[in-house]
Design a protein around this motif. Structure first.
Motif, PDB file in Angstrom:
ATOM      1  N   CYS A 595       0.831  -1.209   0.000  1.00 43.98           N
ATOM      2  CA  CYS A 595       0.000   0.000   0.000  1.00 43.98           C
ATOM      3  C   CYS A 595       0.863   1.257   0.000  1.00 43.98           C
ATOM      4  N   ALA A 596       2.079   1.160  -0.557  1.00 45.06           N
ATOM      5  CA  ALA A 596       2.983   2.308  -0.682  1.00 45.06           C
ATOM      6  C   ALA A 596       3.433   2.824   0.672  1.00 45.06           C
ATOM      7  N   GLY A 597       3.488   1.949   1.670  1.00 46.29           N
ATOM      8  CA  GLY A 597       4.009   2.307   2.982  1.00 46.29           C
ATOM      9  C   GLY A 597       5.313   1.580   3.246  1.00 46.29           C
ATOM     10  N   GLU A 598       5.855   1.794   4.424  1.00 45.51           N
ATOM     11  CA  GLU A 598       7.103   1.120   4.773  1.00 45.51           C
ATOM     12  C   GLU A 598       7.177   0.914   6.278  1.00 45.51           C
ATOM     13  N   ILE A 599       7.865  -0.137   6.680  1.00 43.74           N
ATOM     14  CA  ILE A 599       8.063  -0.461   8.091  1.00 43.74           C
ATOM     15  C   ILE A 599       9.540  -0.771   8.291  1.00 43.74           C
ATOM     16  N   SER A 600      10.101  -0.212   9.353  1.00 43.47           N
ATOM     17  CA  SER A 600      11.501  -0.484   9.694  1.00 43.47           C
ATOM     18  C   SER A 600      11.595  -0.760  11.185  1.00 43.47           C
ATOM     19  N   TRP A 601      12.635  -1.457  11.573  1.00 42.95           N
ATOM     20  CA  TRP A 601      12.839  -1.759  12.991  1.00 42.95           C
ATOM     21  C   TRP A 601      14.325  -1.967  13.244  1.00 42.95           C
ATOM     22  N   GLY A 602      14.687  -1.868  14.525  1.00 42.63           N
ATOM     23  CA  GLY A 602      16.076  -2.071  14.878  1.00 42.63           C
ATOM     24  C   GLY A 602      16.339  -1.695  16.324  1.00 42.63           C
ATOM     25  N   PRO A 603      17.524  -2.026  16.833  1.00 46.14           N
ATOM     26  CA  PRO A 603      17.865  -1.724  18.230  1.00 46.14           C
ATOM     27  C   PRO A 603      18.115  -0.236  18.437  1.00 46.14           C
ATOM     28  N   CYS A 604      17.931   0.195  19.682  1.00 45.72           N
ATOM     29  CA  CYS A 604      18.178   1.583  20.057  1.00 45.72           C
ATOM     30  C   CYS A 604      19.488   1.674  20.846  1.00 45.72           C
ATOM     31  N   ALA A 605      19.953   2.894  21.019  1.00 47.61           N
ATOM     32  CA  ALA A 605      21.231   3.092  21.711  1.00 47.61           C
ATOM     33  C   ALA A 605      21.168   2.674  23.174  1.00 47.61           C
ATOM     34  N   ASP A 606      19.973   2.750  23.801  1.00 48.84           N
ATOM     35  CA  ASP A 606      19.856   2.406  25.214  1.00 48.84           C
ATOM     36  C   ASP A 606      19.638   0.917  25.442  1.00 48.84           C
ATOM     37  N   GLY A 607      19.781   0.113  24.398  1.00 47.80           N
ATOM     38  CA  GLY A 607      19.580  -1.321  24.535  1.00 47.80           C
ATOM     39  C   GLY A 607      18.167  -1.765  24.251  1.00 47.80           C
ATOM     40  N   GLY A 608      17.302  -0.822  23.935  1.00 49.76           N
ATOM     41  CA  GLY A 608      15.922  -1.167  23.626  1.00 49.76           C
ATOM     42  C   GLY A 608      15.732  -1.483  22.147  1.00 49.76           C
ATOM     43  N   PHE A 609      14.490  -1.337  21.722  1.00 48.51           N
ATOM     44  CA  PHE A 609      14.135  -1.707  20.347  1.00 48.51           C
ATOM     45  C   PHE A 609      13.033  -0.765  19.882  1.00 48.51           C
ATOM     46  N   ALA A 610      13.015  -0.449  18.582  1.00 46.66           N
ATOM     47  CA  ALA A 610      12.010   0.466  18.045  1.00 46.66           C
ATOM     48  C   ALA A 610      11.469  -0.093  16.735  1.00 46.66           C
ATOM     49  N   VAL A 611      10.171   0.072  16.559  1.00 44.18           N
ATOM     50  CA  VAL A 611       9.485  -0.279  15.313  1.00 44.18           C
ATOM     51  C   VAL A 611       8.806   0.981  14.796  1.00 44.18           C
ATOM     52  N   GLN A 612       9.067   1.321  13.538  1.00 40.77           N
ATOM     53  CA  GLN A 612       8.459   2.509  12.943  1.00 40.77           C
ATOM     54  C   GLN A 612       7.761   2.132  11.646  1.00 40.77           C
ATOM     55  N   ALA A 613       6.532   2.615  11.497  1.00 39.83           N
ATOM     56  CA  ALA A 613       5.753   2.377  10.277  1.00 39.83           C
ATOM     57  C   ALA A 613       5.279   3.714   9.734  1.00 39.83           C
ATOM     58  N   VAL A 614       5.379   3.885   8.426  1.00 35.27           N
ATOM     59  CA  VAL A 614       4.868   5.073   7.739  1.00 35.27           C
ATOM     60  C   VAL A 614       3.865   4.587   6.705  1.00 35.27           C
ATOM     61  N   LEU A 615       2.597   4.963   6.896  1.00 34.33           N
ATOM     62  CA  LEU A 615       1.514   4.462   6.050  1.00 34.33           C
ATOM     63  C   LEU A 615       0.748   5.628   5.444  1.00 34.33           C
ATOM     64  N   PRO A 616       0.204   5.448   4.231  1.00 32.58           N
ATOM     65  CA  PRO A 616      -0.679   6.483   3.674  1.00 32.58           C
ATOM     66  C   PRO A 616      -1.978   6.538   4.464  1.00 32.58           C
ATOM     67  N   LEU A 617      -2.539   7.740   4.600  1.00 28.37           N
ATOM     68  CA  LEU A 617      -3.762   7.873   5.386  1.00 28.37           C
ATOM     69  C   LEU A 617      -4.941   7.180   4.719  1.00 28.37           C
TER      70      LEU A 617
END
Length: 624
Positions: A595-617
């Motif tokens: 749907c022309a969106g994207e999702i990325s994920w990866g570790p953070c500097a503090d030892g945590g983890f982040a998931v980011q999604a960018v989707l069309p409205l």
């Protein structure tokens, strides 16, 4: 204006060229006779009717033949010794007859042969007699009327055949799409019949155990067993499936069958033309050899034409070498009806039975042989006649090529159908695996983790254990409801993000959110809402699995027609004992990309983890 009338600039240009050519011919031939010049110039604008040759194909040939007959008759009576100025008009008649064949419908196409015959009868009947009248009538009727009409008809048949092949190919593609959809539906039903009862029984048993007050350790054990069974089913669904490769299509060979069909016609045509040459050589023109020799030479001349189906280009070259020798040593072929038929047959045959390059060389050989070898009094008219015949043969060649190409293409499509259907089934199995993972995995993870927490608190804090078990019951019922309502179907848009966050908080996750952001998501496109829900669900499920005790946050932001979702967690403080299957984020990335969106994920500097999604409205193509 032109579009409404069905005309193009090309139509106007062609008509203007003929009008100017007729005026130029009149000036060149009649400048010494002002009255005749004015008469010829007055008729030239009538050739502008050629602009309508596509939209009204009958009108140009009717107007041109009527004016040509009337003008020639008037000129013969008023200016009997004047030069004939019918060259451009003859070409216009050829073009109008061709256009009638290419664009006319029904019986009006016969006018292409009848109207030129009428012109000849009106003009030549009073002054010509005997064989000259017969040959003149036959020549004009055959080569000015019937031949260009037939060529136009062949071109039209090719155009219609091409359109029919395109419709056939479209129909084949649609049928294959329907078969693939049927295969996908069958796979969906098969998987649902196999998997859904198992999961429904397990979830219902969990909910019943909690409602019956079962011990937390029993609930935890049942949840882990069901989670393990679900993971096994997901792994089975995503197991590699070998998809065969399609074989390369066979080479489309169409000249062989076409030449086989042409063999008998080549022999018949050569015999008829040879007989005509023999008759005309001995009866109508002076010959330099005895009649028996002329007859023998006439039939010998057409022998290469009998072999044109075997080696078209070589046969045509030999034919015109022989025709040149015949015309210069036996009898002049210029003006012979059978000589014109020989030119027409050779040009048509070399175009119909050869490759493109050989056909072009064959046309060159015919033109040189006719104009330079045999010699003609009207090179332009003969060249146009040869070109028309050559185009007709080319249309037959192209039509045969298209027929064979369509057969090869259909065989190729049939071979690809099985592969495409199997690939569609594989894709459906992967989608079903993602559905099971997304809809059931979160609920089972919450149940297992919370039941374990209740087991550990049961002795020290019975009330807290009961509160946790209430959360377990709610999670089990949520999974059961999702399984029952969705039936492993995509695009479940009834997901409630605030409820998901409440269950995550109840599971012991230190979760921070913005209520205003959560309320704004309700205004989104339902499909975007569903995908956003699954992104947050998967990220929080991974927090429960891999980062127990870590704080987490969920943030949603609208910006430039896009929805940005960020789920972040700190480093976990204790293990959960539950392993993930690895299908969630990867599957969601594929859905977002669709749907022309994207999702990325990866570790953070503090030892945590982040998931980011960018989707069309808003999008109609989000894959659930």
């Amino acid at each position: 204006m032109l579009a409404r009338a069905g005309l193009t600039r090309g139509d106007l240009v062609v008509a203007a060229v003929f009008v100017l050519a007729a005026l130029g011919e009149a000036v060149a031939l009649h400048r010494q006779t002002p009255a005749l010049l004015a008469f010829a110039a007055a008729g030239a604008p009538a050739l502008g009717v050629l602009a309508l040759r596509r939209v009204r194909p009958t009108l140009p040939i009717v107007v041109i033949t009527a004016l040509a007959a009337a003008g020639t008759t008037v000129q013969a009576r008023v200016w009997p010794g004047a030069s004939d100025s019918g060259g451009v008009w003859m070409l216009a008649l050829l073009l109008s007859a061709y256009s009638l064949g290419a664009h006319g419908r029904g019986r009006v196409v016969m006018l292409g042969g009848l109207l030129p015959l009428g012109v000849v009868l009106v003009v030549d009947l009073p002054s010509m007699h005997g064989w000259s009248l017969v040959s003149g009538v036959a020549f004009v009727t055959a080569f000015v009327g019937v031949l260009p009409t037939a060529v136009g008809r062949a071109v039209r048949a090719r155009r219609e055949r091409l359109a029919a092949l395109q419709r056939q190919r479209t129909q084949v593609v649609h049928e294959q799409q329907a078969r693939r959809e049927a295969a996908v539906l069958a796979e969906r039903l098969r998987t649902a019949e196999h998997l859904r009862p198992t999961l429904l029984r397990g979830l219902r048993r969990l909910a019943d155990q909690v409602d019956a007050g079962a011990e937390p350790e029993d609930v935890e054990q049942a949840a882990r067993q069901l989670l393990s069974r679900t993971r096994e089913e997901v792994v089975a669904l995503t197991a590699p499936v070998e998809v065969p490769h399609t074989e390369p299509p066979p080479q489309a060979e169409f000249l062989g069958p076409l030449r086989a069909v042409a063999q008998r016609w080549a022999v018949l045509g050569a015999g008829v033309i040879g007989a005509g040459l023999a008759l005309e050589s001995t009866q109508t023109v002076p010959i330099a050899v005895p009649a028996a020799v002329a007859v023998t030479a006439a039939f010998a001349l057409t022998l290469p034409l009998m072999l044109v189906w075997w080696r078209p280009l070589a046969a045509v070259v030999v034919l015109w070498v022989a025709a040149t020798a015949f015309s210069r040593l036996v009898a002049p072929m210029d003006g012979m009806l059978s000589g014109a038929a020989l030119a027409v047959a050779s040009a048509f045959a070399v175009a119909a039975l050869s490759t493109r390059r050989a056909a072009a060389l064959g046309l060159l050989a015919c033109s040189i042989g006719q104009v330079a070898g045999v010699g003609v009094s009207d090179p332009l008219g003969v060249t146009v006649m040869l070109l028309l015949c050559w185009l007709g043969g080319l249309a037959v060649n192209e039509a045969s090529r298209l027929v064979e190409l369509s057969r090869v293409t259909n065989r190729l499509l049939e071979g690809q159908e099985t592969v495409a259907r199997q690939r569609a089934v594989v894709e459906e199995r992967l989608r079903l695996a993602r559905e099971v993972h997304d809809q059931i995995g979160h609920s089972l993870t919450v149940v297992a983790i919370q039941a374990g927490a209740a087991r550990r608190l049961a002795a020290a804090d019975p009330h807290g254990a009961r509160v946790i078990m209430a959360t377990v019951a709610a999670a089990a019922r949520d999974g059961l409801a999702a399984m029952t309502a969705a039936s492993i179907e995509p695009d479940a848009t009834g997901a409630d993000l605030p409820s998901l966050l409440e269950r995550t908080l109840a599971a012991g996750v230190d979760l921070s959110t913005d209520p205003a952001e959560l309320e704004s998501i309700r205004l989104l496109d339902p499909r975007v809402h569903a995908l956003a829900y699954r992104v947050v669900q998967e990220a929080l499920t991974n927090v429960l699995r891999h980062a127990r005790g870590a704080p987490a946050s969920v943030r949603l932001r609208h910006d430039d027609g896009r929805l940005t979702i960020v789920v972040r967690n700190g480093a976990g403080t204790r293990p959960s004992g539950i392993l993930g299957g690895g299908h969630g984020l990867i599957g969601l990335r594929e859905q977002a990309a669709a749907c022309a969106g994207e999702i990325s994920w990866g570790p953070c500097a503090d030892g945590g983890f982040a998931v980011q999604a960018v989707l069309p409205l808003r999008t109609p193509h989000v894959v659930g």
